[in-house]
Design an enzyme around this catalytic site. Sequence first.
Site, PDB file in Angstrom:
ATOM      1  CE1 TYR A 210      -3.122  -2.977   0.224  1.00  0.00           C
ATOM      2  CE2 TYR A 210      -3.380  -2.596   2.565  1.00  0.00           C
ATOM      3  CZ  TYR A 210      -3.676  -3.318   1.433  1.00  0.00           C
ATOM      4  OH  TYR A 210      -4.539  -4.386   1.513  1.00  0.00           O
TER       5      TYR A 210
ATOM      6  CB  SER B 107     -13.669  -4.709  -0.351  1.00  0.00           C
ATOM      7  OG  SER B 107     -12.371  -4.326  -0.738  1.00  0.00           O
TER       8      SER B 107
ATOM      9  CG  HIS C 256      -1.212  -8.521  -0.439  1.00  0.00           C
ATOM     10  ND1 HIS C 256      -0.789  -7.239  -0.239  1.00  0.00           N
ATOM     11  CD2 HIS C 256      -2.547  -8.414  -0.632  1.00  0.00           C
ATOM     12  CE1 HIS C 256      -1.819  -6.410  -0.304  1.00  0.00           C
ATOM     13  NE2 HIS C 256      -2.899  -7.104  -0.548  1.00  0.00           N
TER      14      HIS C 256
HETATM   15  N1  LIG Z   1      -6.074  -8.503   1.033  1.00  0.00           N
HETATM   16  C1  LIG Z   1      -6.386  -7.765   0.015  1.00  0.00           C
HETATM   17  O1  LIG Z   1      -6.102  -8.103  -1.136  1.00  0.00           O
HETATM   18  C2  LIG Z   1      -7.124  -6.476   0.233  1.00  0.00           C
HETATM   19  C3  LIG Z   1      -7.699  -5.783  -0.853  1.00  0.00           C
HETATM   20  C4  LIG Z   1      -8.390  -4.592  -0.583  1.00  0.00           C
HETATM   21  C5  LIG Z   1      -8.496  -4.132   0.721  1.00  0.00           C
HETATM   22  N2  LIG Z   1      -7.911  -4.815   1.743  1.00  0.00           N
HETATM   23  C6  LIG Z   1      -8.018  -4.352   3.140  1.00  0.00           C
HETATM   24  O2  LIG Z   1      -9.403  -4.150   3.450  1.00  0.00           O
HETATM   25  C7  LIG Z   1      -9.607  -2.834   3.954  1.00  0.00           C
HETATM   26  C8  LIG Z   1     -10.975  -2.314   3.546  1.00  0.00           C
HETATM   27  O3  LIG Z   1     -11.171  -2.481   2.164  1.00  0.00           O
HETATM   28  P1  LIG Z   1     -11.637  -1.332   1.145  1.00  0.00           P
HETATM   29  O4  LIG Z   1     -11.172   0.006   1.560  1.00  0.00           O
HETATM   30  O5  LIG Z   1     -11.258  -1.851  -0.190  1.00  0.00           O
HETATM   31  O6  LIG Z   1     -13.213  -1.444   1.174  1.00  0.00           O
HETATM   32  P2  LIG Z   1     -14.403  -1.101   2.184  1.00  0.00           P
HETATM   33  O7  LIG Z   1     -13.946  -1.146   3.566  1.00  0.00           O
HETATM   34  O8  LIG Z   1     -15.523  -1.975   1.739  1.00  0.00           O
HETATM   35  O9  LIG Z   1     -14.784   0.380   1.741  1.00  0.00           O
HETATM   36  C9  LIG Z   1     -14.074   1.508   2.117  1.00  0.00           C
HETATM   37  C10 LIG Z   1     -14.783   2.699   1.527  1.00  0.00           C
HETATM   38  O10 LIG Z   1     -16.092   2.772   2.079  1.00  0.00           O
HETATM   39  C11 LIG Z   1     -16.336   4.028   2.659  1.00  0.00           C
HETATM   40  N3  LIG Z   1     -17.051   3.818   3.936  1.00  0.00           N
HETATM   41  C12 LIG Z   1     -16.697   3.020   4.962  1.00  0.00           C
HETATM   42  N4  LIG Z   1     -17.622   3.066   5.933  1.00  0.00           N
HETATM   43  C13 LIG Z   1     -18.570   3.915   5.504  1.00  0.00           C
HETATM   44  C14 LIG Z   1     -19.785   4.380   6.064  1.00  0.00           C
HETATM   45  N5  LIG Z   1     -20.202   3.968   7.254  1.00  0.00           N
HETATM   46  N6  LIG Z   1     -20.525   5.260   5.347  1.00  0.00           N
HETATM   47  C15 LIG Z   1     -20.113   5.684   4.123  1.00  0.00           C
HETATM   48  N7  LIG Z   1     -18.975   5.288   3.541  1.00  0.00           N
HETATM   49  C16 LIG Z   1     -18.209   4.412   4.233  1.00  0.00           C
HETATM   50  C17 LIG Z   1     -14.986   4.668   2.880  1.00  0.00           C
HETATM   51  O11 LIG Z   1     -15.107   6.054   2.655  1.00  0.00           O
HETATM   52  P3  LIG Z   1     -14.876   7.106   3.867  1.00  0.00           P
HETATM   53  O12 LIG Z   1     -13.407   7.150   4.039  1.00  0.00           O
HETATM   54  O13 LIG Z   1     -15.470   8.335   3.318  1.00  0.00           O
HETATM   55  O14 LIG Z   1     -15.601   6.545   5.049  1.00  0.00           O
HETATM   56  C18 LIG Z   1     -14.094   4.007   1.834  1.00  0.00           C
HETATM   57  O15 LIG Z   1     -14.008   4.752   0.659  1.00  0.00           O
HETATM   58  C19 LIG Z   1      -8.450  -2.018   3.387  1.00  0.00           C
HETATM   59  O16 LIG Z   1      -8.178  -0.900   4.189  1.00  0.00           O
HETATM   60  C20 LIG Z   1      -7.317  -3.020   3.398  1.00  0.00           C
HETATM   61  O17 LIG Z   1      -6.711  -3.039   4.669  1.00  0.00           O
HETATM   62  C21 LIG Z   1      -7.250  -5.983   1.512  1.00  0.00           C
END
Ligand SMILES: NC(=O)c1ccc[n+]([C@@H]2O[C@H](COP(=O)([O-])OP(=O)(O)OC[C@H]3O[C@@H](n4cnc5c(N)ncnc54)[C@H](OP(=O)(O)O)[C@@H]3O)[C@@H](O)[C@H]2O)c1
Length: 377
Positions: free
Chosen positions: A105, A251, A172
């Site tokens: 990241y 996500s 990963h």
């Molecule tokens: N292992 C892997 O391959 C992999 C891949 C992707 C992600 N990840 C991990 O998973 C974590 C989360 O994944 P992600 O960021 O892809 O997806 P997510 O958690 O599904 O979505 C995050 C997005 O949703 C918004 N959000 C979150 N809560 C909200 C709420 N209550 N109301 C409105 N909007 C909301 C956030 O915006 P705001 O900031 O405006 O709240 C952000 O843009 C990452 O930080 C990472 O650590 C791992």
Amino acid sequence: MNNSEKNSNRRSFIKSSALLGAFALTVPAVSFSNSAENLNKKRINKIPMRTLGKGKSAFKVSALGLGCMGANYHRGRVPNRQKMIELMQEAVEMGVTLFDTAEVYGPYINEELVGEALGKFKNKISVTTKFGFDIQNGKSVGQNCRPEQIRKVAEESMKRLKIDVIDLFYQHRFDPNVPIEDVAGTVKDLIQEGKVKHFGMCEVSADIIRKAHAVQPLTAIQSEYSLMWREPEREILPVCEELGIGFVPYSPVGRGYLTGMLNDQWEFYPQNDMRQDWPRFQPEAMKENYKLVQLLIDFGHQRGLTPAQVALGWLLNKKEWIVPIPGTTKFAHLHENMATTNLDISEQEWQDLENEVAKIEIVGDRYPAEQQKQIRN
Ligand SMILES: NC(=O)c1ccc[n+]([C@@H]2O[C@H](COP(=O)([O-])OP(=O)(O)OC[C@H]3O[C@@H](n4cnc5c(N)ncnc54)[C@H](OP(=O)(O)O)[C@@H]3O)[C@@H](O)[C@H]2O)c1
């Protein structure tokens, strides 16, 4: 009042506050103190705990973690650094013990930020990170899970994160050039040397999970899972259940889409948002898939919940060994999300929602073809 009465009052407060909607959801404000010593005293069981993995590989964590990636990587405009540090520290104050990041990241910048925010809480909370990419001149150029690379990442990640041991170290992405037994064997050695506590893998097939688990028992599989992407239910969740491996949905609110904040009018910030090129975030797909968001809005509306809370509540209800890691850059969203660890919704209600969701055909692939190739499921 004894501790159990206090906890029970606390739980009923959170339950009822969850029913009041996004802005009334906050658990009582706690003033932030920098003192790690005071942490356990202040945490007072605000968020329930869950266990990933079993036996020697068991890892106790808060029922929801915080995905830290978006704090400075690929979720739009980069927020103020100090505010993101405060947000992560606020999560600690609320009782979150699981924080997710990865070397790739940035690369590196997300681990550096997490280290700055959370390093002083080492041994009180857990930061999980990931190896598996070949990073050259500040860019990922493919997979690299060779033993010497895994060791190098472990050492460098610990420095950036300001920790002496990695609580959970994930592969990963699968590397087709390195036998999975060598990867698992290297993590096993790191565990024996006291540098890593637990082993995890992301986005791998049931077959690979079995092979790796036979060498070094896995604590968690981290893969995308949400009401929008239910593929893990086919093979991955069954194999996790059979082998006693925990599951960490990434996500969990569909990269923001399931919250209702994104729609076909949304303009992505071009310099730092990979979603702009992904099939599911194209205007036609977002327009078509809005039926799903509408279902979550309706389900939540009847119960005083936001669509994000419905998405997280559904996941938390699936299995006791599931620990989602939603990411956010907003204090209000952090509180909103954490309040879902105490919802009071029956199995039948969740089933009814699931049946309605199953009637919707999701439009648009979750990853572009190049990234999809890295995934083994
Ligand atoms: N292992 C892997 O391959 C992999 C891949 C992707 C992600 N990840 C991990 O998973 C974590 C989360 O994944 P992600 O960021 O892809 O997806 P997510 O958690 O599904 O979505 C995050 C997005 O949703 C918004 N959000 C979150 N809560 C909200 C709420 N209550 N109301 C409105 N909007 C909301 C956030 O915006 P705001 O900031 O405006 O709240 C952000 O843009 C990452 O930080 C990472 O650590 C791992």
